[in-house]
Design an enzyme around this catalytic site. Structure first.
Site, PDB file in Angstrom:
ATOM      1  CB  SER A 150      35.916 -10.263  22.498  1.00 40.72           C
ATOM      2  OG  SER A 150      37.364 -10.818  21.511  1.00 40.72           O
ATOM      3  CE  LYS A 206      60.067  -5.902   9.555  1.00 36.79           C
ATOM      4  NZ  LYS A 206      60.684  -7.002  11.151  1.00 36.79           N
TER       5      LYS A 206
END
Length: 350
Positions: A150, A206
């Protein structure tokens, strides 16, 4: 009776008068002087150290002989990328800065042994490796250790289009090309124990990644687009380091599923160029830099860890700042099922 006169006169006695008043005064002056010296020396040393620290960008990272000719002027530098990549600053950046300032370094081997890390941290390291290569105009070769997955594979793309420049050891694990934003849903558990998240927020989004509620389809779509864009950048970077995939993007799409590969699988698919240990990578770097390995000094960089650092790391591992950092939503280029937890291990992070 007349006494005889001696042949030699009696020796005269010299009496030295000790002026105690003056002696005490000089002693007081001397004592004051020594006190002043003892008082000023630490201040001067402190200022010198502060000044040195201000201009020192390496903060204790020192060069260490690895192999080759110990007395040679020309160097091949090994930059180590080890552990989870978090912010990108720290030990890795200090190594890059040392190489940039050392004009005797004629080639670089980037030693990667990392499962990856944050998207931003991985990209930060890649940027500075490519910048180092460009500014110094020196070759850069990658040597993969036990793991270069990765984000660890992402930073390996600093080789750009240099042929035969990525070496994987026979037991290297690599690949895992992909992006993940971790999310854990404990809403059912909270409901069972009658716990409710009653947070006050400026907008429902949020808290779109809050563990205390299920991820709505709308929010999932928003986050998926975020991941897709980060994933597109990952693949674009791979195409820069592996030009064959730029010519045939579909081959990269087959590999970029988050799957991990053995060294032989990576070689067959074109993710790496050679199966070999760090010595082979050093030889290739020397070849690209027109260097004779017998007349070149290979060096690494180390950062001593004190007992104070160990204690500080342990004390920081579970403080509220780190817990908040772990809970903050992040996108990761990492091969792990618990990315946020790994950020608490400060000693392994870079």
């Amino acid at each position: 009776m007349v006494q005889p006169i001696p042949d030699h006169p009696a020796p005269q006695q010299i009496i030295i008068q000790n002026k105690s008043g003056g002696s005490i005064l000089w002693r007081i002056v001397a004592a004051i002087g020594w006190i002043g010296v003892l008082f000023c020396v630490p201040i001067i040393l402190g200022q010198a150290i502060s000044s040195a620290n201000y201009y020192n960008t390496t903060e204790g990272v020192s060069e260490k002989y690895f192999s080759g000719d110990k007395s040679a002027d020309d160097k091949i530098a090994i930059i180590s990328i080890t552990g989870v990549i978090m912010q990108g600053e720290g030990y890795i950046r200090k190594q890059i800065d040392l190489v940039r300032e050392d004009k005797d370094v004629k080639a670089v081997v980037v030693r990667v042994n990392s499962p990856g890390g944050t998207v931003t941290g991985s990209d930060y390291i890649l940027h500075h490796l490519k910048k180092l290569k460009e500014e110094r105009d020196i070759p850069l070769v990658v040597s993969m250790g036990a793991m270069a997955t990765s984000g660890g594979y992402y930073v390996a793309m600093a080789v750009e289009d240099e042929p035969d420049s990525i070496f994987a050891e026979p037991t290297t694990t690599t690949g895992s090309i992909g992006v993940i934003i971790p999310h854990y849903n404990i809403a059912g558990l909270m409901q069972e124990y009658h716990v409710e998240d009653d947070s006050i927020m400026s907008h429902p989004r949020k808290q779109m990644l809050a563990m205390t509620r299920e991820l709505s389809p709308e929010n999932r779509e928003i986050l998926q687009e975020y991941v897709n864009q980060a994933f597109t950048r990952f693949k674009d970077i791979v195409k820069e380091g592996r030009p064959k995939f730029a010519a045939d993007p579909e081959k990269l799409d087959v590999l970029a599923t988050g799957e991990i590969f053995t060294a032989n699988q990576a070689l067959d698919s074109g993710l790496v160029d050679q199966i070999g240990f760090i010595e082979e990578a050093i030889d290739r770097a020397a070849e690209l830099g027109n260097l004779d390995t017998k007349k070149t000094r290979v060096v690494t960089y180390e950062q001593p860890v004190s007992l104070f650092d160990l204690g500080l790391a342990q004390s920081e591992a579970m403080n509220w700042d780190k817990l908040l950092e772990m809970s903050a939503p992040k996108a990761y280029y990492i091969s792990s099922y618990l990315p946020p937890v790994m950020s608490s291990f400060r000693l392994g992070a870079n």
